[in-house]
Design a protein around this motif. Structure first.
Motif, PDB file in Angstrom:
ATOM      1  N   CYS A  18       0.856  -1.195   0.000  1.00 14.50           N
ATOM      2  CA  CYS A  18       0.000   0.000   0.000  1.00 14.50           C
ATOM      3  C   CYS A  18       0.883   1.234   0.000  1.00 14.50           C
ATOM      4  O   CYS A  18       1.446   1.610   1.040  1.00 14.50           O
ATOM      5  N   PRO A  19       1.033   1.898  -1.140  1.00 11.70           N
ATOM      6  CA  PRO A  19       1.890   3.080  -1.208  1.00 11.70           C
ATOM      7  C   PRO A  19       1.491   4.190  -0.241  1.00 11.70           C
ATOM      8  O   PRO A  19       2.353   4.887   0.290  1.00 11.70           O
ATOM      9  N   SER A  20       0.195   4.353   0.006  1.00  7.46           N
ATOM     10  CA  SER A  20      -0.242   5.425   0.910  1.00  7.46           C
ATOM     11  C   SER A  20       0.271   5.204   2.324  1.00  7.46           C
ATOM     12  O   SER A  20       0.772   6.133   2.977  1.00  7.46           O
ATOM     13  N   THR A  21       0.144   3.974   2.824  1.00  8.12           N
ATOM     14  CA  THR A  21       0.626   3.687   4.177  1.00  8.12           C
ATOM     15  C   THR A  21       2.141   3.848   4.256  1.00  8.12           C
ATOM     16  O   THR A  21       2.673   4.398   5.229  1.00  8.12           O
ATOM     17  N   ALA A  22       2.840   3.371   3.237  1.00 11.87           N
ATOM     18  CA  ALA A  22       4.297   3.515   3.203  1.00 11.87           C
ATOM     19  C   ALA A  22       4.694   4.986   3.141  1.00 11.87           C
ATOM     20  O   ALA A  22       5.669   5.408   3.790  1.00 11.87           O
ATOM     21  N   TRP A  23       3.956   5.767   2.382  1.00 12.36           N
ATOM     22  CA  TRP A  23       4.233   7.201   2.256  1.00 12.36           C
ATOM     23  C   TRP A  23       4.146   7.889   3.617  1.00 12.36           C
ATOM     24  O   TRP A  23       5.010   8.701   3.975  1.00 12.36           O
ATOM     25  N   LEU A  24       3.135   7.549   4.404  1.00 15.49           N
ATOM     26  CA  LEU A  24       2.969   8.172   5.706  1.00 15.49           C
ATOM     27  C   LEU A  24       4.095   7.782   6.659  1.00 15.49           C
ATOM     28  O   LEU A  24       4.562   8.609   7.450  1.00 15.49           O
ATOM     29  N   ALA A  36       7.110   7.098   5.742  1.00 16.58           N
ATOM     30  CA  ALA A  36       8.292   7.825   5.267  1.00 16.58           C
ATOM     31  C   ALA A  36       8.236   9.298   5.649  1.00 16.58           C
ATOM     32  O   ALA A  36       9.237   9.887   6.063  1.00 16.58           O
ATOM     33  N   VAL A  37       7.057   9.912   5.506  1.00 15.33           N
ATOM     34  CA  VAL A  37       6.904  11.324   5.875  1.00 15.33           C
ATOM     35  C   VAL A  37       7.183  11.528   7.361  1.00 15.33           C
ATOM     36  O   VAL A  37       7.893  12.456   7.768  1.00 15.33           O
ATOM     37  N   SER A  38       6.628  10.646   8.184  1.00 17.74           N
ATOM     38  CA  SER A  38       6.848  10.759   9.621  1.00 17.74           C
ATOM     39  C   SER A  38       8.327  10.560   9.966  1.00 17.74           C
ATOM     40  O   SER A  38       8.887  11.278  10.807  1.00 17.74           O
ATOM     41  N   ALA A  39       8.958   9.611   9.300  1.00 22.05           N
ATOM     42  CA  ALA A  39      10.388   9.369   9.540  1.00 22.05           C
ATOM     43  C   ALA A  39      11.212  10.604   9.213  1.00 22.05           C
ATOM     44  O   ALA A  39      12.150  10.963   9.946  1.00 22.05           O
ATOM     45  N   THR A  40      10.870  11.275   8.127  1.00 24.45           N
ATOM     46  CA  THR A  40      11.589  12.491   7.741  1.00 24.45           C
ATOM     47  C   THR A  40      11.412  13.577   8.789  1.00 24.45           C
ATOM     48  O   THR A  40      12.382  14.204   9.237  1.00 24.45           O
ATOM     49  N   ALA A  41      10.170  13.807   9.188  1.00 23.75           N
ATOM     50  CA  ALA A  41       9.891  14.876  10.149  1.00 23.75           C
ATOM     51  C   ALA A  41      10.587  14.613  11.479  1.00 23.75           C
ATOM     52  O   ALA A  41      11.096  15.542  12.121  1.00 23.75           O
ATOM     53  N   ILE A  78      15.322  13.328   2.576  1.00 28.71           N
ATOM     54  CA  ILE A  78      13.943  13.651   2.224  1.00 28.71           C
ATOM     55  C   ILE A  78      13.609  13.081   0.842  1.00 28.71           C
ATOM     56  O   ILE A  78      12.560  12.470   0.638  1.00 28.71           O
ATOM     57  N   VAL A  79      14.519  13.279  -0.105  1.00 34.92           N
ATOM     58  CA  VAL A  79      14.299  12.750  -1.458  1.00 34.92           C
ATOM     59  C   VAL A  79      14.212  11.229  -1.420  1.00 34.92           C
ATOM     60  O   VAL A  79      13.323  10.618  -2.036  1.00 34.92           O
ATOM     61  N   LEU A  80      15.107  10.616  -0.691  1.00 35.68           N
ATOM     62  CA  LEU A  80      15.142   9.161  -0.604  1.00 35.68           C
ATOM     63  C   LEU A  80      13.853   8.612   0.009  1.00 35.68           C
ATOM     64  O   LEU A  80      13.297   7.616  -0.471  1.00 35.68           O
ATOM     65  N   HIS A  81      13.368   9.255   1.064  1.00 32.50           N
ATOM     66  CA  HIS A  81      12.127   8.817   1.696  1.00 32.50           C
ATOM     67  C   HIS A  81      10.930   9.011   0.779  1.00 32.50           C
ATOM     68  O   HIS A  81       9.948   8.266   0.877  1.00 32.50           O
ATOM     69  N   THR A  82      10.993  10.006  -0.087  1.00 32.55           N
ATOM     70  CA  THR A  82       9.911  10.225  -1.054  1.00 32.55           C
ATOM     71  C   THR A  82       9.898   9.147  -2.118  1.00 32.55           C
ATOM     72  O   THR A  82       8.838   8.660  -2.531  1.00 32.55           O
TER      73      THR A  82
END
Length: 388
Positions: free
Chosen positions: A83-89, A91-96, A231-235
């Motif tokens: 699920c890309p959406s769950t993975a995206w979240l 990754a975003v949280s990890a970045t922040a 940030i780019v890598l997590h995206t």
């Protein structure tokens, strides 16, 4: 530092990539529901948390994994294949949680990292303003594209004005999301609908002085290169995972007994051209993964050596942009192999395609901006002027 912080599960600590691989099936089974409701299901959140996805960048002394870049992209890609959406979240949280850690006061760190699996959202866009009052600030603003704001406990958002004066250095504030309004501007998104990337709204939200963050001087200039690259890598990682998920969906279709319209074939694998198309799409995804891992290894080496990536960052960023472009090409090929039925509602291949189409156009992977940066690094304007 307190020693009674909760910790992530020991199994996740031991091997988060394997745990993420195991969680992939749960995320895939819930991906349609995640998209429909605009946020990960309870089952998906639990599976991702069990894998340690939300503790990857939580420091060890707060009970987290403090994982290296190769581990992080491995986890995000595995989850993205489900699920890309769950993975995206994740990754975003990890970045922040990692990018701004040493911008925080000790008091803010204690509050944010009280739970090692805490989810954080936000944006560094300086769209807010703060007014000093006794003991802190009253904050107002609107911050769009706040991925994960429906799930996050905290938001880290940028300030442009403090006491009617424009800030001359990067400045953010940590806000509890329960005190923010959410303007649902993401409900009609074409892809990554499950990320809930809505707009956060603050209306005179009070925060103490200790929750204001200003960029430390030692992080200015070239030394910030590794953080920006993360940030780019997590995206990129969840999207490359999505391409892998799409490839795995189409693979069994190649040998399924199903007449191919306009041909004598009863299986796609009987067609040399179809086999070539599948092989080419597979190779594009494989090489995209290898480029992603290469950049992760480069960042890990830079972290170990405490070095800057001022010169290498532009080339590495271009590598990741090219990897995403190849994934988009691979997904188009996979849609050709599947046929137009893949574009009907609820089809998983269509969801992968849409998620990658949206995610790969995030601002940090803007292809012409990244190309400009690489061109400037390879042929600096000053050098060109001297040559002429």
């Amino acid at each position: 530092m307190p020693v009674d912080h909760p910790t992530v599960p020991s199994a996740a600590t031991a091997d988060p990539c394997s745990r993420a691989r195991a969680a992939r099936a749960v995320l895939a089974a819930n991906a349609a529901a995640t998209e429909e409701q605009g946020r990960p299901t309870v089952e998906s959140r639990a599976a991702a948390e069990e894998a340690g996805a939300f503790a990857l960048t939580t420091p060890e002394n707060f009970g987290g994994l403090d994982a290296d870049h190769r581990t992080m992209v491995g986890v995000f890609a595995e989850l993205g294949a489900g699920c890309p959406s769950t993975a995206w979240l994740a990754a975003v949280s990890a970045t922040a949680k990692s990018f701004f850690f040493d911008w925080m006061t000790t008091e803010a760190q204690e509050a944010v990292y009280a739970d090692p699996n805490v989810r954080v959202c936000g944006t560094a866009m300086p769209a807010g303003h703060a007014r000093r009052v006794d003991g802190g600030y009253l904050v107002d603003g609107r911050w769009s594209y706040a991925s994960g704001c429906l799930e996050a406990r905290w938001a880290e958002v940028g300030l442009g004005v403090i006491d009617d004066e424009r800030t001359d250095r990067a400045c953010l504030v940590i806000l509890p999301t329960e005190q923010l309004l959410i303007d649902r501007t993401w409900d009609q998104a074409v892809g990554l609908r499950g990320t809930g990337s809505h707009t956060l709204v603050a209306d005179e939200v009070f925060v103490p002085d200790s929750f204001l963050m200003t960029q430390p001087e030692h992080l200015e200039g070239p030394g910030i290169g590794t953080r920006q690259m993360s940030i780019v890598l997590h995206t990129v990682a969840p999207l490359i995972g999505a391409a892998r998920g799409a490839l795995d969906l189409v693979r069994p279709l190649m040998t399924t007994e199903r007449p191919v319209f306009g041909s004598p074939y009863t299986r796609r694998s009987q067609s040399p051209s179809a086999r070539h198309l599948f092989a080419e799409s597979s190779q594009l995804v494989d090489t995209a993964e290898q480029r992603m891992l290469g950049v992760a290894d480069m960042l890990d080496a830079a972290d170990l050596g405490n070095t800057s990536l001022a010169t290498e960052a532009a080339g590495a960023r271009m590598q990741l942009v090219s990897a995403l472009r190849d994934c988009r090409t691979a997904l188009d090929m996979l849609l050709d192999l599947h046929g137009s039925s893949a574009l009907t509602g609820g089809n998983a291949l269509s969801r992968f395609w849409r998620d990658v189409a949206v995610g790969s156009r995030h601002g940090v992977v803007n292809p012409y901006v990244v190309a400009d940066q690489l061109g400037s690094a390879l042929a600096p304007e000053k050098l060109l002027a001297e040559d002429s």
